[in-house]
Motif scaffolding. Sequence first.
Motif, PDB file in Angstrom:
ATOM      1  N   ASN A 163      -1.405 -10.660   8.634  1.00  9.95           N
ATOM      2  CA  ASN A 163      -2.457  -9.666   8.772  1.00  9.95           C
ATOM      3  C   ASN A 163      -3.781 -10.306   8.362  1.00  9.95           C
ATOM      4  O   ASN A 163      -3.918 -10.803   7.248  1.00  9.95           O
ATOM      5  CB  ASN A 163      -2.181  -8.464   7.859  1.00  9.95           C
ATOM      6  CG  ASN A 163      -3.250  -7.398   8.028  1.00  9.95           C
ATOM      7  OD1 ASN A 163      -3.372  -6.809   9.093  1.00  9.95           O
ATOM      8  ND2 ASN A 163      -4.055  -7.169   6.997  1.00  9.95           N
ATOM      9  N   GLU A 164      -4.716 -10.330   9.274  1.00  8.58           N
ATOM     10  CA  GLU A 164      -6.114 -10.640   9.001  1.00  8.58           C
ATOM     11  C   GLU A 164      -6.362 -11.901   8.156  1.00  8.58           C
ATOM     12  O   GLU A 164      -6.890 -11.815   7.035  1.00  8.58           O
ATOM     13  CB  GLU A 164      -6.784  -9.447   8.316  1.00  8.58           C
ATOM     14  CG  GLU A 164      -6.690  -8.181   9.130  1.00  8.58           C
ATOM     15  CD  GLU A 164      -7.368  -6.977   8.475  1.00  8.58           C
ATOM     16  OE1 GLU A 164      -7.629  -7.018   7.265  1.00  8.58           O
ATOM     17  OE2 GLU A 164      -7.640  -6.007   9.188  1.00  8.58           O
ATOM     18  N   GLU A 220      -5.695   1.600  -1.291  1.00  6.53           N
ATOM     19  CA  GLU A 220      -6.602   0.835  -0.447  1.00  6.53           C
ATOM     20  C   GLU A 220      -7.160  -0.401  -1.182  1.00  6.53           C
ATOM     21  O   GLU A 220      -8.333  -0.487  -1.497  1.00  6.53           O
ATOM     22  CB  GLU A 220      -7.717   1.760   0.073  1.00  6.53           C
ATOM     23  CG  GLU A 220      -8.730   1.148   1.010  1.00  6.53           C
ATOM     24  CD  GLU A 220      -8.151   0.224   2.085  1.00  6.53           C
ATOM     25  OE1 GLU A 220      -7.160   0.580   2.726  1.00  6.53           O
ATOM     26  OE2 GLU A 220      -8.722  -0.866   2.265  1.00  6.53           O
ATOM     27  N   TRP A 221      -6.294  -1.359  -1.473  1.00  8.50           N
ATOM     28  CA  TRP A 221      -6.678  -2.666  -2.014  1.00  8.50           C
ATOM     29  C   TRP A 221      -7.745  -2.556  -3.104  1.00  8.50           C
ATOM     30  O   TRP A 221      -7.566  -1.784  -4.038  1.00  8.50           O
ATOM     31  CB  TRP A 221      -7.103  -3.603  -0.872  1.00  8.50           C
ATOM     32  CG  TRP A 221      -6.031  -3.727   0.188  1.00  8.50           C
ATOM     33  CD1 TRP A 221      -6.115  -3.285   1.481  1.00  8.50           C
ATOM     34  CD2 TRP A 221      -4.698  -4.269   0.052  1.00  8.50           C
ATOM     35  NE1 TRP A 221      -4.935  -3.538   2.152  1.00  8.50           N
ATOM     36  CE2 TRP A 221      -4.054  -4.137   1.313  1.00  8.50           C
ATOM     37  CE3 TRP A 221      -3.990  -4.854  -0.988  1.00  8.50           C
ATOM     38  CZ2 TRP A 221      -2.747  -4.559   1.535  1.00  8.50           C
ATOM     39  CZ3 TRP A 221      -2.690  -5.289  -0.775  1.00  8.50           C
ATOM     40  CH2 TRP A 221      -2.094  -5.140   0.472  1.00  8.50           C
ATOM     41  N   TRP A 239      -4.758   3.356  11.749  1.00  4.88           N
ATOM     42  CA  TRP A 239      -4.626   3.135  10.298  1.00  4.88           C
ATOM     43  C   TRP A 239      -5.118   4.384   9.635  1.00  4.88           C
ATOM     44  O   TRP A 239      -6.294   4.647   9.700  1.00  4.88           O
ATOM     45  CB  TRP A 239      -5.441   1.924   9.811  1.00  4.88           C
ATOM     46  CG  TRP A 239      -5.180   1.728   8.348  1.00  4.88           C
ATOM     47  CD1 TRP A 239      -5.806   2.341   7.297  1.00  4.88           C
ATOM     48  CD2 TRP A 239      -4.158   0.896   7.765  1.00  4.88           C
ATOM     49  NE1 TRP A 239      -5.232   1.964   6.101  1.00  4.88           N
ATOM     50  CE2 TRP A 239      -4.227   1.074   6.367  1.00  4.88           C
ATOM     51  CE3 TRP A 239      -3.190   0.045   8.289  1.00  4.88           C
ATOM     52  CZ2 TRP A 239      -3.364   0.412   5.481  1.00  4.88           C
ATOM     53  CZ3 TRP A 239      -2.336  -0.611   7.408  1.00  4.88           C
ATOM     54  CH2 TRP A 239      -2.440  -0.426   6.021  1.00  4.88           C
ATOM     55  N   PHE A 294      -7.543   7.040   4.230  1.00  4.15           N
ATOM     56  CA  PHE A 294      -7.488   6.716   5.662  1.00  4.15           C
ATOM     57  C   PHE A 294      -6.406   7.486   6.415  1.00  4.15           C
ATOM     58  O   PHE A 294      -6.193   7.239   7.602  1.00  4.15           O
ATOM     59  CB  PHE A 294      -7.202   5.227   5.843  1.00  4.15           C
ATOM     60  CG  PHE A 294      -8.396   4.321   5.709  1.00  4.15           C
ATOM     61  CD1 PHE A 294      -9.153   3.987   6.825  1.00  4.15           C
ATOM     62  CD2 PHE A 294      -8.770   3.795   4.494  1.00  4.15           C
ATOM     63  CE1 PHE A 294     -10.245   3.142   6.732  1.00  4.15           C
ATOM     64  CE2 PHE A 294      -9.864   2.947   4.384  1.00  4.15           C
ATOM     65  CZ  PHE A 294     -10.605   2.623   5.500  1.00  4.15           C
ATOM     66  N   TYR A 344     -18.250   1.834   3.553  1.00  3.75           N
ATOM     67  CA  TYR A 344     -17.141   1.093   4.149  1.00  3.75           C
ATOM     68  C   TYR A 344     -17.573   0.395   5.436  1.00  3.75           C
ATOM     69  O   TYR A 344     -17.074  -0.660   5.790  1.00  3.75           O
ATOM     70  CB  TYR A 344     -15.958   2.031   4.426  1.00  3.75           C
ATOM     71  CG  TYR A 344     -14.786   1.276   4.988  1.00  3.75           C
ATOM     72  CD1 TYR A 344     -13.975   0.520   4.154  1.00  3.75           C
ATOM     73  CD2 TYR A 344     -14.535   1.264   6.353  1.00  3.75           C
ATOM     74  CE1 TYR A 344     -12.925  -0.221   4.665  1.00  3.75           C
ATOM     75  CE2 TYR A 344     -13.484   0.527   6.869  1.00  3.75           C
ATOM     76  CZ  TYR A 344     -12.688  -0.210   6.021  1.00  3.75           C
ATOM     77  OH  TYR A 344     -11.658  -0.949   6.536  1.00  3.75           O
ATOM     78  N   GLN A 359       0.805  -1.216   0.000  1.00  5.83           N
ATOM     79  CA  GLN A 359       0.000   0.000   0.000  1.00  5.83           C
ATOM     80  C   GLN A 359       0.844   1.275   0.000  1.00  5.83           C
ATOM     81  O   GLN A 359       0.344   2.338  -0.345  1.00  5.83           O
ATOM     82  CB  GLN A 359      -0.945  -0.007   1.214  1.00  5.83           C
ATOM     83  CG  GLN A 359      -1.956  -1.146   1.135  1.00  5.83           C
ATOM     84  CD  GLN A 359      -2.899  -1.172   2.331  1.00  5.83           C
ATOM     85  OE1 GLN A 359      -2.607  -1.822   3.328  1.00  5.83           O
ATOM     86  NE2 GLN A 359      -4.007  -0.482   2.236  1.00  5.83           N
ATOM     87  N   TYR A 372     -12.580  -1.799  13.087  1.00  6.62           N
ATOM     88  CA  TYR A 372     -13.097  -0.623  12.387  1.00  6.62           C
ATOM     89  C   TYR A 372     -14.585  -0.396  12.616  1.00  6.62           C
ATOM     90  O   TYR A 372     -15.002   0.685  12.956  1.00  6.62           O
ATOM     91  CB  TYR A 372     -12.865  -0.755  10.872  1.00  6.62           C
ATOM     92  CG  TYR A 372     -11.417  -0.637  10.482  1.00  6.62           C
ATOM     93  CD1 TYR A 372     -10.893   0.593  10.116  1.00  6.62           C
ATOM     94  CD2 TYR A 372     -10.574  -1.743  10.488  1.00  6.62           C
ATOM     95  CE1 TYR A 372      -9.558   0.727   9.754  1.00  6.62           C
ATOM     96  CE2 TYR A 372      -9.242  -1.620  10.138  1.00  6.62           C
ATOM     97  CZ  TYR A 372      -8.740  -0.388   9.767  1.00  6.62           C
ATOM     98  OH  TYR A 372      -7.422  -0.259   9.427  1.00  6.62           O
ATOM     99  N   HIS A 429       1.261  -9.289   4.757  1.00  5.31           N
ATOM    100  CA  HIS A 429       0.096  -8.399   4.769  1.00  5.31           C
ATOM    101  C   HIS A 429      -0.565  -8.514   3.393  1.00  5.31           C
ATOM    102  O   HIS A 429      -0.347  -7.687   2.509  1.00  5.31           O
ATOM    103  CB  HIS A 429       0.525  -6.968   5.078  1.00  5.31           C
ATOM    104  CG  HIS A 429      -0.634  -6.071   5.453  1.00  5.31           C
ATOM    105  ND1 HIS A 429      -0.691  -5.358   6.626  1.00  5.31           N
ATOM    106  CD2 HIS A 429      -1.804  -5.794   4.816  1.00  5.31           C
ATOM    107  CE1 HIS A 429      -1.831  -4.670   6.691  1.00  5.31           C
ATOM    108  NE2 HIS A 429      -2.525  -4.918   5.598  1.00  5.31           N
ATOM    109  N   GLU A 454      -4.856  -1.798  14.232  1.00  3.84           N
ATOM    110  CA  GLU A 454      -5.449  -0.947  13.199  1.00  3.84           C
ATOM    111  C   GLU A 454      -6.785  -0.445  13.715  1.00  3.84           C
ATOM    112  O   GLU A 454      -7.549  -1.193  14.345  1.00  3.84           O
ATOM    113  CB  GLU A 454      -5.712  -1.717  11.897  1.00  3.84           C
ATOM    114  CG  GLU A 454      -4.482  -2.098  11.122  1.00  3.84           C
ATOM    115  CD  GLU A 454      -4.833  -2.730   9.773  1.00  3.84           C
ATOM    116  OE1 GLU A 454      -5.921  -2.438   9.225  1.00  3.84           O
ATOM    117  OE2 GLU A 454      -4.010  -3.520   9.284  1.00  3.84           O
TER     118      GLU A 454
HETATM  119  C1  FCB Z   1      -7.525  -3.487   6.894  1.00  2.00           C
HETATM  120  C2  FCB Z   1      -6.239  -3.830   6.186  1.00  2.00           C
HETATM  121  C3  FCB Z   1      -5.406  -2.615   5.866  1.00  2.00           C
HETATM  122  C4  FCB Z   1      -6.253  -1.482   5.337  1.00  2.00           C
HETATM  123  C5  FCB Z   1      -7.399  -1.205   6.269  1.00  2.00           C
HETATM  124  C6  FCB Z   1      -8.281  -0.052   5.842  1.00  2.00           C
HETATM  125  O1  FCB Z   1      -8.432  -4.532   6.789  1.00  2.00           O
HETATM  126  O2  FCB Z   1      -5.462  -4.680   6.989  1.00  2.00           O
HETATM  127  O3  FCB Z   1      -4.415  -3.009   4.954  1.00  2.00           O
HETATM  128  O4  FCB Z   1      -6.660  -1.772   4.072  1.00  2.00           O
HETATM  129  O5  FCB Z   1      -8.193  -2.358   6.379  1.00  2.00           O
END
Ligand code: FCB
Length: 472
Positions: free
Chosen positions: A186-187, A415-416, A408, A424, A344, A48, A308, A142, A370
């Motif tokens: 990550n996640e 953003e992916w 974050w 962000f 979002y 990113q 989030y 990540h 985050e």
């Molecule tokens: C999370 C991701 C991070 C970013 C935030 C907004 O899920 O880990 O890379 O994209 O969301």
Amino acid sequence: MDEAHDLECGNVKVKQNSRNLTDVAPRVTAGSRFPEGFLWGVSTAAHQVEGGNDNNQWAAWEQAGRIKSGDRSGKACDWWNNAERDFDLAQEMGINALRLSVEWSRIEPREGRYDALAVRRYRQMLEALHQRGIQPMVCLHHFTHPLWFEQRGAFLGGGAADLFGRFVRHVVSALGDLCQHWVTFNEPNVYATLGYVLGEFPPGRRGQILTAVALVNALARAHTQAYRAIHELQPQAQVGWAHNFVVFQPARPGARRDRWVTGLVNELFNESFLRLIELGKLVFPLSLASGDLTEVKGACDFVGLNVYSRFHVAFDARIASQMFARVFVPPHVPQGDHGVEQPYGEAYPAAIRVAVERVARIGKPIYVLENGVPDADDRIRPWLIVNVVQELDRLIQAGQDIRGYFHWTLTDNFEWSEGWKLRFGLVALDPKTQQRTVRNSGRLYGAIARGNCISPEMVNQYFPAGIELTPD
Ligand code: FCB
């Protein structure tokens, strides 16, 4: 700053007739000083921010036109050339920790071939952080990995945990003197859900729920192998993973089918990886899809939480591929900017409490790794930060072992699947000119980090007048 202050946050515009908004009405209470050594950080991820990454599966996804906005990551924040510019900003703000990730496709561009120059650049970055009094936390995966690994089936392919373990050993041997805190993945739950159920992340599969569960299991095994490898090389290391936690709420709490489907979504998304760490197994019937995972039990020194939003969940008989769950954000809840196709999520500071209270059962220290909101105009980010920091304060006062909060993110970045659409950053970025502008929320967060507390004065100084909590 030990006595508690109360501040009426009168300059926040709240729709008085909205039940949801009065629930979150911001009455700003400044609390006590945070524990000595508390980490006030920001989080980032290699793909990113670095720019010029063209050898991983996300680059291929971008080239195939799969980003909803049509964007490419391109130069991103240009960190490969000049991360130090943003490290300077972080230092000026007073941030004392920064989470970044290393890009496997740079370090091992072809299977078994390592690039010493790439490793050297990461060493430079970590040294630059230390020179600025910023403690690094390094994430090893990540979302991105080399194309050669994707072509072998990624984590569902044969020997994946060994290949990842070999990469991890290489990185920790090379960077271990500069880093104590490691995040393996990550996640895992987001990677599995967006990659295999919703089709928004590579490899873009939809409705493959059993494969998603298999991937979570595979990631848990790879995590455990990495956890052990890091400790062999660096016995004092602190190793965890970053867990995305979403609050799911039945759309109609009185409707049994909404409650049932909410429980299902919660079990799959929030609970699966947690249960593997906590108990070494999934609950029935998901346990049928996993083998013996007792080795995973207890394999972490801390739990990282990425928190989030809240979503509402309604039963919908038409969407079997998503377990009959319609997951949505109702209108008139606080929310940031919309993504290309959908909101979002609801900006929901209390999610931190729900998440912390859940993962506390694992009995390990917690880092919020985050938390943030897409908000190009900084409409609600200050509100979010103030409320989240107060939530953390209350949790710590209540005895929760929370060691740090990482916002974050530092600078707007790629953003992916939403590309450059969602912003962000505490710092605004124009990706074309690479010009940076610190947002008001960046100044507020910096004041909190420097003071290691939140005070009414800070809130007065940085909380903008006329915050509008609703989109229009
Ligand atoms: C999370 C991701 C991070 C970013 C935030 C907004 O899920 O880990 O890379 O994209 O969301």
